[in-house]
Design a protein around this motif. Structure first.
Motif, PDB file in Angstrom:
ATOM      1  N   ASN A   1      -9.886  -2.482   4.671  1.00 11.31           N
ATOM      2  CA  ASN A   1      -9.019  -1.390   5.028  1.00 11.31           C
ATOM      3  C   ASN A   1      -8.038  -1.796   6.254  1.00 11.31           C
ATOM      4  O   ASN A   1      -8.296  -3.002   6.809  1.00 11.31           O
ATOM      5  CB  ASN A   1     -10.008  -0.162   5.457  1.00 11.31           C
TER       6      ASN A   1
ATOM      7  N   GLN B   1      -0.649  -4.837   4.910  1.00 12.00           N
ATOM      8  CA  GLN B   1      -0.714  -4.234   3.886  1.00 12.00           C
ATOM      9  C   GLN B   1      -1.073  -5.106   2.751  1.00 12.00           C
ATOM     10  O   GLN B   1      -1.970  -4.912   1.986  1.00 12.00           O
ATOM     11  CB  GLN B   1       0.640  -3.318   3.506  1.00 12.00           C
TER      12      GLN B   1
ATOM     13  N   ARG C   1       2.282   8.052  10.134  1.00  8.77           N
ATOM     14  CA  ARG C   1       1.068   7.516   9.599  1.00  8.77           C
ATOM     15  C   ARG C   1       0.440   6.398  10.520  1.00  8.77           C
ATOM     16  O   ARG C   1       1.341   5.503  10.764  1.00  8.77           O
ATOM     17  CB  ARG C   1       1.180   7.150   8.151  1.00  8.77           C
TER      18      ARG C   1
ATOM     19  N   GLU D   1     -16.570   0.488  -4.697  1.00  9.26           N
ATOM     20  CA  GLU D   1     -16.653   1.965  -4.690  1.00  9.26           C
ATOM     21  C   GLU D   1     -18.032   2.270  -5.195  1.00  9.26           C
ATOM     22  O   GLU D   1     -18.707   3.193  -4.556  1.00  9.26           O
ATOM     23  CB  GLU D   1     -15.662   2.357  -5.902  1.00  9.26           C
TER      24      GLU D   1
ATOM     25  N   ARG E   1     -10.998   3.972   6.083  1.00  4.15           N
ATOM     26  CA  ARG E   1     -10.532   3.770   4.902  1.00  4.15           C
ATOM     27  C   ARG E   1      -9.100   4.100   4.861  1.00  4.15           C
ATOM     28  O   ARG E   1      -8.286   3.319   4.365  1.00  4.15           O
ATOM     29  CB  ARG E   1     -11.041   4.375   3.845  1.00  4.15           C
ATOM     30  N   GLU E   2      -8.554   5.143   5.345  1.00  7.74           N
ATOM     31  CA  GLU E   2      -7.325   5.572   5.287  1.00  7.74           C
ATOM     32  C   GLU E   2      -6.615   5.812   6.827  1.00  7.74           C
ATOM     33  O   GLU E   2      -7.281   6.003   7.520  1.00  7.74           O
ATOM     34  CB  GLU E   2      -7.012   7.111   4.461  1.00  7.74           C
ATOM     35  N   PRO E   3      -5.010   5.699   6.679  1.00  2.70           N
ATOM     36  CA  PRO E   3      -4.417   5.793   7.890  1.00  2.70           C
ATOM     37  C   PRO E   3      -4.624   7.253   8.220  1.00  2.70           C
ATOM     38  O   PRO E   3      -4.812   8.239   7.168  1.00  2.70           O
ATOM     39  CB  PRO E   3      -3.158   5.447   7.710  1.00  2.70           C
TER      40      PRO E   3
ATOM     41  N   THR F   1       4.769  16.317   5.534  1.00  2.00           N
ATOM     42  CA  THR F   1       3.416  16.200   5.296  1.00  2.00           C
ATOM     43  C   THR F   1       2.760  17.318   4.415  1.00  2.00           C
ATOM     44  O   THR F   1       3.300  18.569   4.933  1.00  2.00           O
ATOM     45  CB  THR F   1       2.436  15.713   6.435  1.00  2.00           C
TER      46      THR F   1
ATOM     47  N   VAL G   1      -2.420   3.724  12.094  1.00  2.00           N
ATOM     48  CA  VAL G   1      -3.439   3.039  11.640  1.00  2.00           C
ATOM     49  C   VAL G   1      -4.339   2.583  12.815  1.00  2.00           C
ATOM     50  O   VAL G   1      -3.537   2.016  13.792  1.00  2.00           O
ATOM     51  CB  VAL G   1      -3.289   1.627  10.986  1.00  2.00           C
TER      52      VAL G   1
ATOM     53  N   GLN H   1      -4.859  -5.411   0.747  1.00  2.00           N
ATOM     54  CA  GLN H   1      -5.168  -5.142  -0.763  1.00  2.00           C
ATOM     55  C   GLN H   1      -5.652  -6.522  -1.487  1.00  2.00           C
ATOM     56  O   GLN H   1      -6.696  -6.454  -2.293  1.00  2.00           O
ATOM     57  CB  GLN H   1      -3.577  -4.963  -1.553  1.00  2.00           C
TER      58      GLN H   1
ATOM     59  N   LEU I   1       0.883  -1.176  -0.046  1.00  2.00           N
ATOM     60  CA  LEU I   1       0.022   0.057  -0.123  1.00  2.00           C
ATOM     61  C   LEU I   1       0.660   1.139   0.000  1.00  2.00           C
ATOM     62  O   LEU I   1       0.700   2.144  -0.769  1.00  2.00           O
ATOM     63  CB  LEU I   1      -0.715   0.162   1.273  1.00  2.00           C
ATOM     64  N   PHE I   2       1.774   1.218   0.569  1.00  2.00           N
ATOM     65  CA  PHE I   2       2.523   2.757   0.833  1.00  2.00           C
ATOM     66  C   PHE I   2       3.713   2.620   0.154  1.00  2.00           C
ATOM     67  O   PHE I   2       4.973   2.051   0.615  1.00  2.00           O
ATOM     68  CB  PHE I   2       2.911   2.758   2.455  1.00  2.00           C
TER      69      PHE I   2
END
Length: 774
Positions: free
Chosen positions: A109, A100, A24, A754, A32-34, A73, A26, A104, A5-6
């Protein structure tokens, strides 16, 4: 392996211009996102990837895990980390990468993945409690009055979480702030979670209760298998082995020797088993070989026990970790060998929440670590055996039982010719009323004869029926009405001892009499058969014998299953009746007779894996017989004695079964020749669910037909109601997406995620590589 992912290359992008140290984070939640937080100067020397942090989130304080450390950032404003609860990371680099990959591959998430990995005690978040200070509302505001009144009803103290549930759909936070500012209430905050394990407290796993036995001498096949694994251990490189050995061939001894080799080098091993509570023998052998150095992880542990086990593993105080599916995430700092016993077992596939497969995740973790992975089974999954033929796995075969013991002799009984009456029906209650005068026997004359002979010889017998309860359902003999679950589209199972009917999906129960709720007549009668009824029949057949039953009903209390198995091992039980629980890993020398009743029931399940699972299940239960000095006998009672599953089962011929089954899979383009993703929509209203499923299917087919990357690679099947259309009061419709390339399949399923609705009313559940098609 899917791209992680990252991508660290993007972290130092010129668009990220705010200087400083950031992380970042979690948190175990559906986000959905960190989240990005600023690191205070006082913590910059201590911070690291994999460490827990306490962070502000809205008006709460929660615990998260650092997944990335950044120098800058693009965010204009960030909040600051509050504290570090630990001195060292709880997840190493490999577990971060594995998380991660799981996110995926299984289209989840990272918060859901982290919530699965961490034991509950490590996922603590603050609990905010409202304490009433002033008994009088300060204004005529209706919401304020409701809040204060609810607090008064709760004796002046209530959690914000409970208040939010009470006033669902209302934003109560501005009102709480006004009340707190006016002195009407006080909001207190406490970070929950069990105490940290004291570092100065010595720890040892519970010692084995079994006497230490001399190591057996390995036969030629065991030596070859062990040497292949040891060669990879010495080179410290990844390879997946499939250890295909018949039941009783000594696979466990190969595991133990390989783990001892790992310990000699100061490294650690992980062994996964389908259900740890059902295999105390293996735990005994591990604790005898690795005294005081065995960690155990499984869901039956209390929160405090899991907390302590986790920290002992993180600190390197164990040589071996054993556990069920979730133990694949054990934080072993020097993990060098992963073993998955009974790799074919469906228990490795998580059915709810994060729908990962523990066996497949174990292989990926081994690849990330660069260590060998051993998958063991007497009846490998078709996908695993096909991977050997394609060169992805290396096949190690053990075709002989230890000490040259013969495999049990298997014979079938054709139930189509069994027209005599059943063994005496229950003399009381529902089952005795209005029984049919002629129905197939529960226990055939041949099996009855063998059971009596075995008992007279003081040998043990095993009776397998994969249906618990007394009767499959209750039906009125007057009007035909069947008692069904109020929340699931299934019939209720009769449990005669408790005088109840129960849903085995949602556990809904109700008491029952013989009065039909539809017509009012005393016509309710049990139909079908379950383990409870078989137990009663056996007690009448052999009143002197010690007979016990092992299923979810008799082993629901903690420790009851182990006590039952211990008595079984000591020979204190003559006949054990049970469901598939009795097929998993039991090695009891006194068992010389196995009977499988209604053995073909699982062949009729609407699932392309039905034949494979039936062969595996019956092979495993047959393998419990004849493990001692006396040969074993197995009786398979079936309505389909000519089915190819039975033919290959009798011959103990997995390879011939594989050849027949793989040909059907190839013709139908089912796994392993394709990959599947299940898309299931559920909701409280049948019409809504059906409409949304059809709308989703229409949009997916349009996408499939208009995008060249999907046109020839993706097939959309459905939608249709799920075989169990209603479950836990929610209706379910499903689609299947089929494709050759997993990358295209995941991209297509990601598009479905989605565009599909995600709310409390309607939910889309995505299952990559589904195992349960019901």
């Amino acid at each position: 392996m899917a791209r992680l992912l990252f991508n660290l290359a993007t972290v130092n992008s010129p668009f990220m211009n705010k200087e400083g140290n950031f992380v970042r984070v979690v948190i175990p939640s559906p986000l959905r996102e960190p989240l990005i937080y600023r690191v205070p100067p006082s913590l910059r020397e201590s911070i690291g990837v994999g460490m827990r942090v306490i962070i502000p989130l809205g008006k709460r304080r929660v615990t998260g895990v650092i997944f990335e450390v950044m120098t800058s950032t693009a965010l204009a404003d960030t909040r600051e980390i509050l504290a570090l609860p630990d001195e060292k990371p709880i997840l190493d680099k490999t577990l971060i990468q594995l998380s991660q990959w799981i996110a995926q591959y299984y289209l989840a998430n990272l918060g859901a993945v982290l919530g699965t990995i961490l034991p509950p005690g490590l996922r603590s978040q603050s609990q905010r409690t409202i304490v009433l200070k002033n008994q009088t509302a300060l204004s005529p505001d209706t919401l304020e009055q409701k809040l204060l009144e609810r607090c008064r009803q709760s004796k002046g103290r209530i959690t914000v979480k409970a208040l939010t549930r009470f006033l669902a759909g209302r934003n109560i936070y501005p009102t709480l702030e006004r009340l707190e500012s006016a002195g009407a209430i006080e909001i207190r905050e406490r970070l929950s979670g069990p105490r940290k394990n004291r570092k100065d407290t010595p720890w040892e796993s519970e010692p084995s209760s079994a006497p230490l036995q001399e190591k057996p001498i390995l036969n030629a096949e065991q030596k070859i298998a062990l040497e292949a694994v040891e060669e990879r251990l010495e080179r410290a490189t990844f390879e997946t082995f499939l250890l295909y050995g018949v039941t009783g061939s000594g696979k466990t001894e190969v595991y133990l020797r390989a783990m001892e080799k790992v310990r000699e080098t100061g490294r650690q091993s992980l062994i996964l088993i389908p259900e740890i509570s059902l295999t105390p023998q293996l735990i005994d052998r591990l604790k005898a070989r690795f005294p005081g150095r065995v960690g155990v992880l499984h869901s039956a542990l209390t929160g405090a026990e899991r907390w302590d086990q986790w920290w002992q593993i993180v600190r390197g105080n164990v040589d071996v970790v054993v556990g069920a599916r979730s133990a694949v995430f054990a934080p072993l700092p020097h993990l060098s060998l992963i073993i998955v016993d009974e790799e074919h077992d469906p228990s490795y596939k998580q059915g709810e929440g994060l729908r990962y497969n523990g066996r497949d995740v174990a292989v990926v973790r081994g690849k990330l670590l660069g260590c060998p992975v051993v998958l063991g089974s007497a009846t490998p999954a078709l996908e695993s055996y096909e991977n050997c033929l394609r060169g992805r796995y290396r096949l190690l075969e053990m075709a002989q039982r230890v000490e040259g013991r013969p495999l049990p002799r298997i014979q079938t009984v054709d139930l189509r010719s069994e027209l005599t009456t059943t063994l005496d029906p229950a003399s009381e209650g529902l089952e005795a009323r209005d029984r049919k005068k002629a129905e197939p026997r529960l226990i055939s004359p041949r099996l009855t004869e063998l059971l009596k002979e075995n008992y007279q010889k003081s040998k043990q017998s095993l009776i397998f029926l994969n249906r618990r309860g007394f009767a499959n359902f209750l039906q009125c003999t007057c009007c035909g009405h069947v008692l069904r679950c109020s929340y699931c589209s299934v019939s209720l199972t009769l449990h005669l001892k408790e005088k109840t009917v129960c849903c085995h999906h949602c556990n809904f129960r109700r008491s029952v009499t013989d009065i039909c709720p539809a017509c009012g007549n005393a016509g309710l009668s049990g139909m079908g058969v379950g383990t409870e009824q078989i137990e009663q029949a056996l007690r009448r057949l052999l009143p002197e014998a010690k007979i016990e039953r092992m299923d979810r009903d008799t082993t629901s209390r903690r420790g009851t299953h182990e006590g039952l198995i211990r008595r079984w091992e000591r020979g204190e039980i003559d006949i054990l009746v049970g469901t598939q629980m009795i097929t998993k890993g039991h090695d009891v020398m006194g068992v010389t007779l196995v009977g499988a009743l209604l053995a073909d029931v699982s062949l009729n399940v609407p699932d392309f894996r039905a034949a494979e699972r039936t062969f595996q299940l019956l092979s495993q239960v047959a393998g419990r017989s004849g493990r001692g000095d006396d040969p074993g006998t197995v009786v398979i009672q079936t309505y389909a004695p000519d089915h190819y599953v039975m033919e290959h089962l009798i011959a103990h011929d997995y390879k011939s079964f594989f050849a027949a089954e793989i040909a059907l899979r190839r013709a139908l383009n089912y796994p392993p020749f394709s990959r599947l993703v299940s898309l299931r929509i559920d909701g409280p209203k049948q019409e809504e669910v059906e409409a949304e499923a059809k709308s989703l299917a229409k949009r997916l087919r349009h996408k499939q037909s208009t995008v060249s990357a999907f046109r020839d690679r993706i097939e959309v099947l459905g939608p249709s109601p799920a075989p169990i259309e209603k479950l836990r009061n929610r209706y379910r419709w499903q689609l299947l997406v089929k494709g050759k390339q997993i990358s295209s399949l995941l991209e297509f399923a990601g598009y479905a995620r989605e565009i599909a609705p995600q709310s409390r009313r309607l939910r889309l559940n995505i299952d990559v590589d589904p195992y349960n098609m019901l």
